[in-house]
Design an enzyme around this catalytic site. Sequence first.
Site, short mmCIF file in Angstrom:
data_model
loop_
_atom_site.label_atom_id
_atom_site.label_comp_id
_atom_site.label_asym_id
_atom_site.label_seq_id
_atom_site.Cartn_x
_atom_site.Cartn_y
_atom_site.Cartn_z
N GLY A 135 0.82 -1.20 0.00
CA GLY A 135 0.00 0.00 0.00
C GLY A 135 0.86 1.25 0.00
O GLY A 135 2.04 1.21 0.33
N GLY A 165 0.45 5.75 0.64
CA GLY A 165 -0.37 6.90 0.99
C GLY A 165 0.39 8.19 0.78
O GLY A 165 1.50 8.20 0.22
N PHE A 169 1.82 10.09 2.93
CA PHE A 169 3.00 10.27 3.77
C PHE A 169 3.98 9.12 3.69
O PHE A 169 5.00 9.12 4.37
CB PHE A 169 2.59 10.49 5.22
CG PHE A 169 2.11 11.89 5.49
CD1 PHE A 169 2.91 12.97 5.19
CD2 PHE A 169 0.86 12.11 6.04
CE1 PHE A 169 2.47 14.27 5.44
CE2 PHE A 169 0.42 13.40 6.29
CZ PHE A 169 1.22 14.48 5.98
N SER A 180 4.53 4.58 2.68
CA SER A 180 4.07 3.30 2.15
C SER A 180 3.85 2.29 3.27
O SER A 180 4.24 2.51 4.42
CB SER A 180 5.11 2.75 1.16
OG SER A 180 6.36 2.57 1.81
N VAL A 181 3.21 1.18 2.90
CA VAL A 181 2.97 0.07 3.83
C VAL A 181 3.62 -1.16 3.22
O VAL A 181 3.36 -1.50 2.07
CB VAL A 181 1.46 -0.17 4.05
CG1 VAL A 181 1.25 -1.32 5.03
CG2 VAL A 181 0.79 1.09 4.55
N LYS A 197 4.69 0.30 8.52
CA LYS A 197 4.27 1.57 7.92
C LYS A 197 5.48 2.49 7.86
O LYS A 197 6.08 2.81 8.88
CB LYS A 197 3.16 2.21 8.76
CG LYS A 197 1.84 1.46 8.72
CD LYS A 197 0.80 2.09 9.64
CE LYS A 197 0.39 3.46 9.17
NZ LYS A 197 -0.72 4.00 10.01
N ASP A 220 -11.71 8.61 13.63
CA ASP A 220 -11.67 8.40 12.17
C ASP A 220 -12.14 6.99 11.83
O ASP A 220 -11.52 6.29 11.04
CB ASP A 220 -10.26 8.65 11.63
CG ASP A 220 -10.26 8.82 10.11
OD1 ASP A 220 -11.31 9.18 9.55
OD2 ASP A 220 -9.21 8.58 9.49
#
Length: 435
Positions: A32, A34, A36, A38-39, A54, A174
Amino acid sequence: MHRRQFFQEYRSPQQQQGHPPRSEYQVLEEIGRGSFGSVRKVIHIPTKKLLVRKDIKYGHMNSKERQQLIAECSILSQLKHENIVEFYNWDFDEQKEVLYLYMEYCSRGDLSQMIKHYKQEHKYIPEKIVWGILAQLLTALYKCHYGVELPTLTTIYDRMKPPVKGKNIVIHRDLKPGNIFLSYDDSDYNINEQVDGHEEVNSNYYRDHRVNSGKRGSPMDYSQVVVKLGDFGLAKSLETSIQFATTYVGTPYYMSPEVLMDQPYSPLSDIWSLGCVIFEMCSLHPPFQAKNYLELQTKIKNGKCDTVPEYYSRGLNAIIHSMIDVNLRTRPSTFELLQDIQIRTARKSLQLERFERKLLDYENELTNIEKILEKQAIEYERELSQLKEQFTQAVEERAREVISGKKVGKVPESINGYYGKKFAKPAYHWQTRYR
């Protein structure tokens, strides 16, 4: 404070000793990405556990965003619960300005992927699965909102006592399908898959050795999933239940009216978001939809949404709309929702299913042990037979040597584990008898 020095005061014990935790991990693949970072899927080399890392770039973050990172590390390290993604360790690279968070790997993706799957198949999510996921999320939120563990049910008619709140409570802030992860039962191998052999592991191993069509069902079988609440980056820890948060955060589709109106909010905001999530599980779309943010804001403030499809029971529809209630005085708390008889029934059903699966696991384990013991017994019998044959041959050989008048040699100290003293007496017996 200089960016590279920001995490200096938060050094982990391994870093203080000069051994960064990331040296114990092997990166397998990226799963994954994002805004900010990666995963990545990684292996903890000493234990060979499959985890998630993360990678968060903090170099371009402002002070507030970096504080959120520290808050997430602090919150995750305190939240230990079977329905919350487990936090293992953290580390950072000063040169690259990257923070590494090591967490539990959830092999079934997240709830948004599950909803997408049923939407593509034009099918409703079975009500039993919906109740099961709702019950698990409530147990996770109970831990967050009260800071204590939820007591185990003896019967569905047990009446819970009001919880004694812990020192700190946590508002997730969230809650959405993308932050609700799915895994197998604790007794499965989602984070404990063992790798035979060497420290260096081929990443293809985990592509070829997934738990799929066995006792846990097919890859798209969601009947036995365990729900894990994760991504606490926006969570806020409150020291007492009287305090209210006022920061404007969250995802618009699941945001409570009090957050939208910039009013103080409490754990009841998580209940609103949970109601929106369960509504989406039933209807396969969020309860409030709009073409723009202003329209969405108006709909959420009014709190008017459709009922769930008639496929689902009135009881489920009622409990969903009780959570999506604009009035904070009538919106139920986590404790009150857990009093519902259908929630208690779902919890008890989950407990019994988990107990049954553990019994099956123990039965399979005992069967495997029995097979191993049977195999070992056959091997031992074969070895014993060979030793007996060698023993007989050795005695007969010495007897022939005595009869033929040859000098009897020294008895070997051992033959396949049988020491010379055991052969000495029979050899001496034959020697004196035929002299």
